[in-house]
Design a protein around this motif. Sequence first.
Motif, PDB file in Angstrom:
ATOM      1  N   CYS B 142      92.219 128.460  28.421  1.00 12.90           N
ATOM      2  CA  CYS B 142      90.842 128.100  28.795  1.00 12.90           C
ATOM      3  C   CYS B 142      89.801 129.065  28.253  1.00 12.90           C
ATOM      4  O   CYS B 142      88.601 128.790  28.300  1.00 12.90           O
ATOM      5  N   SER B 143      90.240 130.220  27.730  1.00 11.76           N
ATOM      6  CA  SER B 143      89.258 131.176  27.217  1.00 11.76           C
ATOM      7  C   SER B 143      88.613 130.684  25.945  1.00 11.76           C
ATOM      8  O   SER B 143      87.557 131.170  25.542  1.00 11.76           O
ATOM      9  N   GLY B 144      89.273 129.730  25.288  1.00 13.72           N
ATOM     10  CA  GLY B 144      88.666 129.144  24.102  1.00 13.72           C
ATOM     11  C   GLY B 144      88.768 130.014  22.867  1.00 13.72           C
ATOM     12  O   GLY B 144      88.000 129.846  21.911  1.00 13.72           O
ATOM     13  N   THR B 145      89.706 130.975  22.852  1.00 14.96           N
ATOM     14  CA  THR B 145      89.832 131.855  21.683  1.00 14.96           C
ATOM     15  C   THR B 145      90.633 131.172  20.589  1.00 14.96           C
ATOM     16  O   THR B 145      91.356 130.202  20.821  1.00 14.96           O
ATOM     17  N   LYS B 146      90.530 131.745  19.417  1.00 13.52           N
ATOM     18  CA  LYS B 146      91.206 131.151  18.266  1.00 13.52           C
ATOM     19  C   LYS B 146      92.674 131.551  18.234  1.00 13.52           C
ATOM     20  O   LYS B 146      93.520 130.777  17.813  1.00 13.52           O
ATOM     21  N   TYR B 147      92.931 132.755  18.657  1.00 10.71           N
ATOM     22  CA  TYR B 147      94.305 133.263  18.614  1.00 10.71           C
ATOM     23  C   TYR B 147      94.754 133.576  20.030  1.00 10.71           C
ATOM     24  O   TYR B 147      94.010 134.128  20.831  1.00 10.71           O
ATOM     25  N   LEU B 148      95.980 133.231  20.283  1.00 14.94           N
ATOM     26  CA  LEU B 148      96.547 133.479  21.609  1.00 14.94           C
ATOM     27  C   LEU B 148      97.847 134.249  21.416  1.00 14.94           C
ATOM     28  O   LEU B 148      98.783 133.735  20.815  1.00 14.94           O
ATOM     29  N   LEU B 149      97.851 135.472  21.878  1.00 17.89           N
ATOM     30  CA  LEU B 149      99.038 136.317  21.738  1.00 17.89           C
ATOM     31  C   LEU B 149      99.815 136.264  23.054  1.00 17.89           C
ATOM     32  O   LEU B 149      99.276 136.650  24.093  1.00 17.89           O
TER      33      LEU B 149
END
Lengths: 814, 303
Positions: B142-149
């Motif tokens: 839900c944070s809407g970031t491009k990369y999710l680690l």
Amino acid sequence: MTSKISSFNIAMEDLRQRSWMLALSLLGSFLALPVTFLLANRQFLSSLHPERTNGMTPAQWLTENYYNFFNGDSAFFSGFVLIAGAFIVGICGSRYLYSRRKSDLFHSLPIKRGKLFLIQWLNGFLIWLVPMVLCTMLTYFFALFNLLRVGGLGYAGLVFVGILKTMGILIIAYLTIYHFCLVCTAFCGNALNALCSTLLLGSAVMILYGLIHSLCDELFDTFVSLPFSPEQLVWASPIVNGFWVLNLTDVLDSVFGSQTNAALPSLFYLGMTLLVLAGNLGLAYRLFVKRPSELAERGICRPSAQHMMRLLAGFFGGICGAMFFSFIVGPENALGWQLFGGILFGGFAFGVMDIIMQRSFRTFFAHKWEMISCIAVSCLFFLSFIFDWIGYNTRIPAREQIQSATVGFYYYTDDSYVYELDRSGNLMRKNSSDYLPDIGFTDVDQIYALLQAAQKFSTDYNLSGPYAAVAESGRSSYLYLDPDGPSTLPDDINSYFPRNYQIRTFTIQVKLKSGLTFLRQYQISDASRELLRPFLENDGYRENFYKLSSGLLGLPESMDIETRFSYRIFPIKEKTQISAIMEAYQKDFLEHYCLEELDDGCSPLRFSLNFPGSNYGFSLDVYETYTNTMEVLQSIFPDYPLSMKDFVQKDLTEGRSLSSIEVSLDLGTTDKGHPIPITRESLGSYFGLEGYPDFATYQLQLDEEYQEKETEAQENPENEEESGEEKRVYDETVIYEEISLSITEKEDLRDLTDFLHAGRLNSAFLGTSGGEYIQFGSGVTEEERSFPCYVKKGELPQEWIDRLLEQGTIRTYY
Amino acid sequence: MIEIRNVSKYFDQIKALDNISADIGEGQVFGLIGTNGAGKSTLMRTIAGVMRPNEGSIQIDGQEVYENPGVKSQIFYISDDQYFYSSGTPQEMMRLYKIYYPDFDVPRFEKLLGILDLDKNRKINTFSKGMKKQLSVLYGICSGTKYLLCDETFDGLDPVMRQAVKALFIKEIESRGLTPIIASHNLRELEDVCDHVGLLHKGGILFSRDLDEMKLGIHKLQCVLTPDCDYHALLQGMEQIQLLKEDRRGSLITLTLRGQAEDIESAFASLNPIFFEILPLTLEEIFISETEVHGYDFKNLIL
């Protein structure tokens, strides 16, 4: 990502997570200010009576008390809240750094570490400041309300100025501690390490100063314990400085007041405090930004910081341990115990610090060689003081280096002469750190002669020759001046030192051409007092140490005259009388002003002077030789005798007051510890009568006789010699003899007062053969108050000695 | 795109990462697999900007990550042991994330909370490990970031939840081009969702390539050969085929070979085997084979 991150939101979120700190701060400020004020105000209001307000109006009285409250009591409690708050906020405010999980979260967020630090720093400051300001304002409004009730609203501004001053000081104190806590938090991995680093590093400089000062004070006999004010150094220890800053009121007064000379050191202190405060903030910022995330949950990351912490702990621990055992065991033959204490405490402190940093008990001996080196250094440091390797006690400056010198005598007492005016023109006691003003004495030859004579004698037990004999005699604790003494001591050292010598401590401060100052404390015997006279007769000495002569004091508004022999007090408020007395006293004083330091004198009267606006009393002694003063006093009190003789004579005829003179004399022991018996010869020598040997010579003879008799007694134990009234005591268990007699007959009292002196003697050379006055006994008034009585050497008639022996009671103590 | 160039990271004397280079393209689902202590978490934290590499650089879209809020706003990092406020609720943690990720999709978060049956007002410290992992994934999505680690995020999830999360990922990947980087030991799960894998071993990267390509390049061959067949001699002469592993059980030979399937087939056909079959390898088998080559053999671990 189009939306911008709001610093305000970050700050608010951070505050939410630190709401417990805010609550504590609010509670503490509330208790320290409004609650304390309301409690104190009850007392202020209950004291609003004319007889208690010293002539002030209720508004003035309340204003003064409120002003003092905000600068005194409230500052104390607020200071406590402040110090606790600074530690808690500084060490726990950024506690996410101590947790790997928290560090991972916050360091992964899209915010620069520097910005995050600044937001948290500001929050940490506001957490303390906002409750403090709110509670201060609330308290101020309480004060205003009370002032309004007594019509003192016009003084509101004055109280507010006091508040502002205190708030400024509190802010500086808070930030001083807070910033340093942040610095230590930045390079530590957990709260315990942060706390230990803060306390140790934040106090290191002052601890070192305190240890060196204590060692010098304890082990260097010539050390003077006021070389400089702690303010010159305390700024370098932020934790200690945080406490010290709470005394900043006096500093600010001197900086912004009229005493510009005193302002410079205070300005330096203030400047350095602010500089260190700002520097620590910058350092904390940088350390936070550079701090590796992996430091979380570890001790202290950097090896250099670890070394420093261990070494400091071990070094300080070793010194403290050595001093502790020195205190327990005593200074004599304590070297072994001192070293034991140094090794034990130093090793313990070192090991414990390692445990704290490594968080494992097994690391106590993890750095054995470093521990051993540290302990060795601390022991060597301590030994350098024990054996005076730097020659502190024996070194004097070269003649060509000397520029000028000052001597001073009054360092440990609140002496009457050491006064100055504050910026309001009120009399106040001089700052103890400023005892020796420059008197401008520039006779280099006399200065060097004084120093040279002091250097002749030493406390160094390792010296050979005559000094070893000095040590053996048991009188080796002091340095003596005897410029006429032999360069090598005779076989019998007892003939070298004057008997029952009296000693006097003085300090000499020598200004050198290099700009440095040589400061030492020495002691003189009565035989050498003349070496000091040129210094005391110097104009500069008189002006600085005797405020009367400099005209600084002006006229008191009232004075009390007290007789020491009858305890009568005569208040004087008439201005013309006060003026006449002070003028006469000034004249007498200038003729005899060396009396206190060098000469013997008896003071039957004293003045207590009251100056307008001063919180302190001021007293002066009137000596028997102050004839002008006595004349003026007698003219003011023609009906009252102002000498004991006249007093006794008068009262005898009127039948009251002096009831007896109680004689109680013991002549003590010789230097070799032999008890001095009460005989005609001993008493004659004691009182310095003609036809008898002086007391020192008598004791020498007595020692020789004892020696002979003891030798004979050992060889022929059955024979015991007795000779008439000369009773000799050979019993080794005898400690001393005492003679006592109570003289109550009026005629006898009248006779005695012909040559008895009553009053206070100066403490310089009071005593037996050393001084001019010899204690005879005590006078007792009919009110059963007693006062000491003295007789001058050689003035006691022989018949009184005979009478003492006939009528007195001799007791022998075993 | 994430570009990792010659990255090394030391912890005192320990070299956690050793000269790692890799590229992670946008829209890829990158699986980071590795042996225990290989440096997966260290690499993830370095990519996330939590730690600074001692050597080398990590750039995202041409910019350094460390201390770069602009770049870090494109990354959401879920650590293997995610931190939550000690007495916080999902709602309160959401508030934190919304501050730092202003594009946080609150309605979606609340909706997903409901779907996963997580109470937004319940204290997180009462959640189970799996529930906390679910919550972390929701915040990340839900944070809407491009990369999710995601560092071992799947390991605490039950099978149903894993499928649900996978479905969420796929949806995000398709809708807005999310690039997840997933570190895990669970190779079977990674196989389903990743299209690109990187293998770490002792701080170094053994390989980083497309999963399908990798599977095409390594095969398992089971065969029964005549006694006079010398396949070693055959393989020695063939550069395009590399023998990785060999296992004999009676007359059944199982070989793990790197090379193209056609080359392997034609080579062994020439030996006139009694029987042979080429079988695909699972990611797990590929992992074991590759690491065995570098000495990480389970047989060595068994006493």
